[in-house]
Design an enzyme around this catalytic site. Structure first.
Site, PDB file in Angstrom:
ATOM      1  N   HIS A 160      -8.175  39.937  27.111  1.00 48.13           N
ATOM      2  CA  HIS A 160      -7.428  38.784  26.600  1.00 48.13           C
ATOM      3  C   HIS A 160      -6.417  39.209  25.523  1.00 48.13           C
ATOM      4  CE1 HIS A 160      -6.660  34.600  25.864  1.00 48.13           C
ATOM      5  NE2 HIS A 160      -7.603  34.230  26.696  1.00 48.13           N
ATOM      6  N   GLU A 215      -3.532  37.676  31.472  1.00 46.11           N
ATOM      7  CA  GLU A 215      -4.879  38.151  31.786  1.00 46.11           C
ATOM      8  C   GLU A 215      -5.022  38.409  33.282  1.00 46.11           C
ATOM      9  OE1 GLU A 215      -7.343  34.852  30.335  1.00 46.11           O
ATOM     10  OE2 GLU A 215      -5.601  34.315  29.166  1.00 46.11           O
TER      11      GLU A 215
HETATM   12  C1  GLA Z   1      -7.843  31.295  28.108  1.00 52.08           C
HETATM   13  C2  GLA Z   1      -7.956  29.859  28.468  1.00 52.08           C
HETATM   14  C3  GLA Z   1      -7.364  29.019  27.386  1.00 52.08           C
HETATM   15  C4  GLA Z   1      -7.966  29.339  26.038  1.00 52.08           C
HETATM   16  C5  GLA Z   1      -7.847  30.813  25.778  1.00 52.08           C
HETATM   17  C6  GLA Z   1      -8.558  31.246  24.537  1.00 52.08           C
HETATM   18  O1  GLA Z   1      -6.547  31.765  28.192  1.00 52.08           O
HETATM   19  O2  GLA Z   1      -7.351  29.570  29.711  1.00 52.08           O
HETATM   20  O3  GLA Z   1      -7.558  27.651  27.701  1.00 52.08           O
HETATM   21  O4  GLA Z   1      -9.320  28.952  26.023  1.00 52.08           O
HETATM   22  O5  GLA Z   1      -8.415  31.532  26.828  1.00 52.08           O
HETATM   23  O6  GLA Z   1      -8.121  30.568  23.406  1.00 52.08           O
END
Ligand code: GLA
Length: 338
Positions: free
Chosen positions: A172, A304
């Site tokens: 992430h 991601e």
């Molecule tokens: C992912 C999810 C988002 C959020 C982020 C973390 O990207 O899709 O909705 O939860 O993680 O903040």
């Protein structure tokens, strides 16, 4: 290469490990969450970090933007925390209302990993047991970060299961390729994606796909992230938090190219998964004490690479299974240009 103590939290030692290549690029990682902590490139203003970070482990624990965390066992949302495996309904712990996000409350992100550094490779290992995260089967996981001399960062995920289960990891990382303190709306992006997934109001994929052409979601030709965000101001999200399907491509074609056109800094992402989630930190604010960047909406962009989340329900969206005694391996490659 170095391995040093970053912080001791509740008698647990969190290590920071770093490696540098011959071009003076440095990456560092934290053992907490097998986290990608820094991506430092040399510039005329000295080393500049191209990913967001916090100075204290408590900040990673207090607010939960999954900042540069390793994510697993499953990236994204599992609606109601339920799925079928070998004809049986499995329930995993929920952590976002009724749904399970990013591996649930005991995902890869909030545990301290065994760590080592050797040459230009940082290695994290952990036995993610069924007792720990309540997913089926024990998973022996290894995550490595490799920095090559041609400025590539490779993240490799390996898991070996002792029972049938699921495995769909990602990282992430939030990029901000500006060396000055500003948000990412000026960065340009190209995505190898002609469709994204329809999501319900809880962001669970409905099973429908939507063509990107002629919509603000379209990044098939390069445009700024701000151009998309500006068209989304009348939506609740006010930006992107979306699952893109990656079109067929060869191994040497990037799936995403993120660029700072003013400073000629770019990151190209290569991966063989069928999806990428793009999240533009739409509601971030001053409560997020980033180092060298003011917490604000659009302060970073997460890209991601993963198998799309509804693969957990529908094999037409990809295979995230892992079988007893099987080892699965996924790699994401980030080519840094500066
Ligand atoms: C992912 C999810 C988002 C959020 C982020 C973390 O990207 O899709 O909705 O939860 O993680 O903040």
């Amino acid at each position: 290469m170095t391995k040093e103590i970053f912080e001791t939290v509740n008698h647990e030692t969190i290590y920071k490990l770093s490696v540098t290549n011959k071009n003076n690029v440095t990456i560092s990682c934290l053992s907490y969450g097998a986290n990608w902590y820094e991506l430092l490139v040399p510039t005329e203003h000295g080393p500049q970090n191209l990913i967001l970070n916090f100075s204290k482990v408590a900040d990673y624990q207090r607010i939960n933007p999954y900042l540069n965390m390793s994510i697993g066992r499953t990236a994204g949302r599992i609606g109601h925390g339920k799925f079928n495996l070998n004809g049986k309904e499995i329930s995993v712990p929920q952590n976002e209302g009724d749904n399970t996000l990013h591996g649930g409350p005991h995902g890869f992100h909030n545990t301290n990993w065994e760590s080592a550094v050797d040459g230009q490779v940082i290695t994290f290992t952990k036995n993610i047991t069924a007792d720990y995260d309540q997913y089926p089967g024990n998973l022996a996981v290894k995550i490595t970060y490799t920095l090559t001399d041609d400025n590539q960062v490779l993240i490799d995920y390996y898991a070996t299961a002792d029972a049938d289960g699921i495995f769909n990891p990602t990282n992430h990382a939030y990029f901000n390729l500006n060396t000055t303190d500003q948000n990412v709306k000026n960065l340009t992006l190209q995505l190898r994606s002609s469709h994204h997934l329809a999501l319900d109001e809880e962001k669970i994929p409905t099973g429908e796909t939507i063509a990107n052409a002629q919509t603000p979601f379209n990044f098939q030709t390069t445009k700024t992230i701000g151009a998309a965000i500006d068209h989304m101001q009348d939506t609740d999200e006010k930006g992107l938090d979306d699952v893109y399907l990656i079109d067929d491509h060869s191994e040497n074609e990037p799936i995403a190219i993120l660029k700072n056109p003013d400073e000629n800094i770019a990151v190209e992402i290569y991966a063989e998964r069928n999806g990428i989630v793009m999240f533009t930190a739409n509601k971030f604010g001053a409560e997020q004490p980033f180092i060298d960047k003011t917490g604000q909406p659009y302060v970073g962009v997460a890209l991601e690479s993963q198998t799309v989340p509804n693969a957990v329900f529908d094999p037409n969206f990809g295979d995230i299974s892992i079988h007893q005694d099987e080892t699965k391996h996924y790699q994401t490659k980030y080519q840094i240009k500066f």
